[in-house]
Write an enzyme that holds these catalytic residues in place. Structure first.
Site, PDB file in Angstrom:
ATOM      1  N   ASN A   9       0.931  -1.189   0.126  1.00 19.44           N
ATOM      2  CA  ASN A   9       0.101  -0.092   0.037  1.00 19.44           C
ATOM      3  C   ASN A   9       0.996   1.259  -0.010  1.00 19.44           C
ATOM      4  O   ASN A   9       1.430   1.661   1.043  1.00 19.44           O
ATOM      5  CB  ASN A   9      -0.852   0.126   1.240  1.00 19.44           C
ATOM      6  CG  ASN A   9      -1.759   1.295   1.333  1.00 19.44           C
ATOM      7  OD1 ASN A   9      -1.722   2.059   0.484  1.00 19.44           O
ATOM      8  ND2 ASN A   9      -2.265   1.326   2.547  1.00 19.44           N
ATOM      9  N   LYS A  11       0.179   4.296  -0.274  1.00 16.25           N
ATOM     10  CA  LYS A  11      -0.463   5.261   0.537  1.00 16.25           C
ATOM     11  C   LYS A  11      -0.261   6.519  -0.590  1.00 16.25           C
ATOM     12  O   LYS A  11      -0.328   6.638  -1.817  1.00 16.25           O
ATOM     13  CB  LYS A  11      -0.107   5.767   1.752  1.00 16.25           C
ATOM     14  CG  LYS A  11      -0.115   4.318   2.614  1.00 16.25           C
ATOM     15  CD  LYS A  11       0.069   4.602   4.256  1.00 16.25           C
ATOM     16  CE  LYS A  11       0.133   3.566   4.638  1.00 16.25           C
ATOM     17  NZ  LYS A  11      -0.215   3.673   6.215  1.00 16.25           N
ATOM     18  N   HIS A  94      -9.595   1.025   4.951  1.00  8.00           N
ATOM     19  CA  HIS A  94      -8.462   1.330   5.553  1.00  8.00           C
ATOM     20  C   HIS A  94      -8.662   2.293   6.591  1.00  8.00           C
ATOM     21  O   HIS A  94      -9.352   3.176   6.607  1.00  8.00           O
ATOM     22  CB  HIS A  94      -7.410   1.955   4.594  1.00  8.00           C
ATOM     23  CG  HIS A  94      -5.898   1.796   5.000  1.00  8.00           C
ATOM     24  ND1 HIS A  94      -5.655   2.854   6.057  1.00  8.00           N
ATOM     25  CD2 HIS A  94      -4.977   1.159   4.956  1.00  8.00           C
ATOM     26  CE1 HIS A  94      -4.263   2.537   6.162  1.00  8.00           C
ATOM     27  NE2 HIS A  94      -3.927   1.469   5.772  1.00  8.00           N
ATOM     28  N   GLU A  96      -7.202   4.702   7.682  1.00  8.71           N
ATOM     29  CA  GLU A  96      -6.967   6.091   7.409  1.00  8.71           C
ATOM     30  C   GLU A  96      -8.338   6.735   6.782  1.00  8.71           C
ATOM     31  O   GLU A  96      -8.467   7.811   6.750  1.00  8.71           O
ATOM     32  CB  GLU A  96      -5.741   6.269   6.717  1.00  8.71           C
ATOM     33  CG  GLU A  96      -4.269   5.958   7.475  1.00  8.71           C
ATOM     34  CD  GLU A  96      -3.102   5.576   6.658  1.00  8.71           C
ATOM     35  OE1 GLU A  96      -3.042   5.587   5.398  1.00  8.71           O
ATOM     36  OE2 GLU A  96      -2.168   5.169   7.404  1.00  8.71           O
ATOM     37  N   GLU A 165      -5.808  -5.042  10.336  1.00  8.28           N
ATOM     38  CA  GLU A 165      -4.809  -4.176  10.816  1.00  8.28           C
ATOM     39  C   GLU A 165      -5.040  -3.397  11.854  1.00  8.28           C
ATOM     40  O   GLU A 165      -5.893  -2.456  11.849  1.00  8.28           O
ATOM     41  CB  GLU A 165      -4.828  -3.102   9.338  1.00  8.28           C
ATOM     42  CG  GLU A 165      -4.487  -3.599   8.149  1.00  8.28           C
ATOM     43  CD  GLU A 165      -3.902  -2.591   7.318  1.00  8.28           C
ATOM     44  OE1 GLU A 165      -2.669  -2.804   6.742  1.00  8.28           O
ATOM     45  OE2 GLU A 165      -4.447  -1.524   6.897  1.00  8.28           O
ATOM     46  N   GLY A 171       1.838   2.130  10.569  1.00  8.19           N
ATOM     47  CA  GLY A 171       2.899   3.301  10.379  1.00  8.19           C
ATOM     48  C   GLY A 171       3.816   3.599  11.726  1.00  8.19           C
ATOM     49  O   GLY A 171       4.323   4.661  11.835  1.00  8.19           O
ATOM     50  N   SER A 209       2.963  -2.221  10.220  1.00  7.53           N
ATOM     51  CA  SER A 209       4.396  -2.449  10.457  1.00  7.53           C
ATOM     52  C   SER A 209       4.996  -4.029  10.293  1.00  7.53           C
ATOM     53  O   SER A 209       6.032  -4.038  10.952  1.00  7.53           O
ATOM     54  CB  SER A 209       4.998  -1.882  11.849  1.00  7.53           C
ATOM     55  OG  SER A 209       4.368  -0.538  12.229  1.00  7.53           O
TER      56      SER A 209
END
Ligand code: PEP
Length: 247
Positions: A9, A11, A94, A96, A165, A171, A209
């Site tokens: 991904n 991003k 996701h 985010e 996730e 991250g 991560s």
């Protein structure tokens, strides 16, 4: 044994030059990969990446997809548009998108439905925040998120890719231990089994991560069928090491 799937991904990263360099490295290094490999890239680069992956086994993915097939939805990307550029996968829900764009469980379920109806495989993300984990709510949260997707998609649920996730691991450099991840994957698998006779075929990816050093241990867990990789997917050597760990 089920073939594993490693998905990058990117991003909101990339440039024409950086993409070219990254994909030159990946296509050379992953040419003989025994697992499935995909990269989910920003929409403006679909055309470039489609061309760069033309003679490779690496699949192209998107990072989001609309819940609508077409119409007055400024800024949205329909699954039909994805298909025109050879996009095979779309990340849906996701954290985010849930956090910064207010995507609810119902929106995520509708996006999943629209992707499936139009021949795009959704990679549906679920996961708890740190506060939810510390409050002992991990199971309740991920089950609620998945239940909405199962409810809206019925027997088609067997066609999704699921990604666990934990938000606190995305991250941050803090990875779930293989045991923590496996525990959640097992309960997601059980929930899928209750909804589909084909639940064992649904890939459940771990994301948060994942890197060259921890991938092999995570991927050795019985219900971890691959990885959704953010930061480490932007470095050729790191992403290839994860792909190698998935063989
Ligand atoms: C992600 O964005 O899905 C992700 C897992 O990111 P990272 O690997 O950087 O934690």
């Amino acid at each position: 044994m089920k073939k594993k799937l490693i998905v990058g991904n990117w991003k909101m990263n990339g440039s024409l030059a950086a993409n070219q360099a990254l994909l030159d490295g990946l296509t050379a290094g992953a040419a003989t990969a025994a697992c499935g490999v995909a990269v989910c890239v920003p929409a403006p680069y679909w055309s470039q990446v489609q061309a760069l992956l033309a003679s490779s086994a690496i699949f192209l993915g998107a990072q989001d997809v609309s819940q609508h097939a077409s119409g007055a939805y400024t800024g949205e990307l329909s699954p039909g548009m994805l298909k025109e550029f050879g996009v095979r996968y779309a990340i849906v829900g996701h954290s985010e998108r849930r956090q910064y764009h207010g995507e609810t469980d119902e929106v995520v379920a509708a996006k999943t439905q629209c992707a499936l109806a139009n021949g795009v495989t959704p990679i549906v993300c679920v996961g708890e925040t740190l506060a939810e984990r510390e409050a002992g709510k991990t199971e309740e949260v991920v089950k609620r998120q998945l239940a909405a997707v199962i409810h809206a998609n019925g027997h088609c649920i067997s066609e999704i890719v699921l990604a666990y996730e934990p938000v606190w691991a995305i991250g941050t450099g803090k990875t779930a231990t293989p045991e923590q991840a496996q525990q959640v994957h097992a309960l997601l698998r059980a929930q899928l089994r209750a909804a589909s006779n084909h639940a064992d075929l649904i890939p459940i990816l771990y994301g948060g991560s994942m890197n060259a050093a921890n991938a092999a241990n995570l991927l050795s867990q019985v219900d971890i069928d691959g990885g959704l990789v953010g930061g480490a997917s932007l470095k050729v050597a790191d992403f290839l090491a994860i792909v190698a760990a998935a063989q």
